[in-house]
Design a protein around this motif. Structure first.
Motif: not given
Ligand code: SAM
Length: 327
Positions: A268-284
């Motif tokens: 689900n996109n909520h889970v997707f955001v939670d997971e990948y928003l922990k990774k520095p390159e994707f935060i940037e």
């Protein structure tokens, strides 16, 4: 597991074509926005979040030099993302003539589009066509095989009949090389059905969207009905206003398997955001796209109503069975 009937049992009637036309006309009629209009959109942060999700999928799976097939490519909003991934070739197909025109203009860079930029570094072929009706393996025989196929926010338009759903998956499977990847986003049927069951009537929504089912679903039970052709009307402020179809994910998964496409993940996109928003390159990347405002790493600039719309969608990755020299 859903047991599909044999190929001869497909029911294709005139109304299917009328509905496909309705979808095409809706998207064709949507004009390009100026930068100012876009920024003033009530769902601007949702649009940016969706762009971030698509960018993450592309960065995770696209490799330099890849041949990419973009099903339902729309106005070419993802062209820049593909360019950043240094792909080698791009084919975009969409049913909406107006969108393909815009996509062509954007690719050629010769319009008053807000994003004046250098030419794209990959050659592209852009075509108008119904990806869920046409034998794309025949049309694109000279362009295949593709390393990556993408279908963003559009796979559910294939679920009006079993024949169309099968054509969609058969097209993807026939055009991908063994080991090739299929990435996509579409509505999350579990969330939509859950919301319908919690709703008082047959409609639900918030300030930016609503979904309405027909009377025939008044009992809110879908267990005995066919998993294809479960239609609802979707309205998303400043974006969508057309018929859509429920895609029960377990049916999608088992049908895809029939076409040698194995599930890598679904989130689900909520889970997707939670997971990948922990990774520095994707935060940037999120910071650059501005979905969450000026450097905030929470949902502060995405309104709760927009965040609820994000919950209506999921992201999936499938892989075409078989070995390849490149995988
Ligand atoms: N993929 C683009 C993106 O992410 O920006 C566009 C997404 S838009 C929500 C859905 C797109 O699906 C529209 O451009 C529409 O014309 C296209 N579409 C719907 N049914 C289609 C079909 N049968 N064949 C090809 N494109 C289709």
């Amino acid at each position: 597991r859903y047991n599909p009937p044999g190929d001869s049992n497909f029911l294709e009637d005139k109304s299917t074509k009328i509905f496909a036309r309705k979808v095409a006309d809706h998207y064709s009629a949507r004009t390009n926005q100026t930068l100012e209009e876009r920024e003033a959109s009530p769902i601007i942060h949702l649009k940016k979040l969706n762009n971030w999700i698509k960018s993450v999928l592309i960065q995770l799976y696209a490799k330099r030099g890849d041949a990419v097939l973009d099903l339902a490519c729309g106005k070419g909003g993802d062209l820049i993302k593909w360019d950043k991934a240094n792909i080698g070739y791009y084919v975009g197909v969409d049913i909406a003539e107006g969108s393909i025109e815009d996509c062509r203009t954007r690719y050629n860079g010769d319009a008053d589009h807000h994003q004046r930029r250098k030419k794209f570094s990959f050659p592209a072929r852009l075509m108008c066509g119904d990806c869920y009706e046409v034998r794309l393996d025949k049309v694109l025989a000279d362009d295949a095989p593709f390393d990556l196929c993408s279908c963003q926010f559009a796979m559910h338009y294939s679920w009006s009949t079993e024949a169309r759903a099968r054509r969609a998956l058969a097209n993807v499977s026939a055009l991908l090389r063994p080991g090739g990847i299929f990435i996509g986003t579409m509505p999350d049927a579990n969330v939509i059905i859950k919301k319908l069951r919690e709703a008082e009537g047959l409609a639900f929504g918030n300030s930016v969207y609503w979904i309405r089912f027909d009377e025939e679903h008044a009992d809110k039970k879908f267990s005995t009905s066919s998993p294809f052709g479960i239609a609802y009307k979707f309205h998303l402020e400043d974006a969508v206003d057309c018929p859509e179809w429920i895609v029960p994910f377990h049916v999608f998964k088992s049908l895809a398997e029939e076409y040698d496409l194995e599930l890598v993940f679904v989130k689900n996109n909520h889970v997707f955001v939670d997971e990948y928003l922990k990774k520095p390159e994707f935060i940037e990347l999120m910071r650059r796209l501005g979905a969450l405002g000026d450097g905030n790493q929470d949902q502060s600039t995405l309104s709760p109503d927009e965040w609820e719309v994000a919950y209506l969608y999921l992201a999936f990755v499938l892989r075409k069975r078989g070995q390849s020299d490149q995988s």
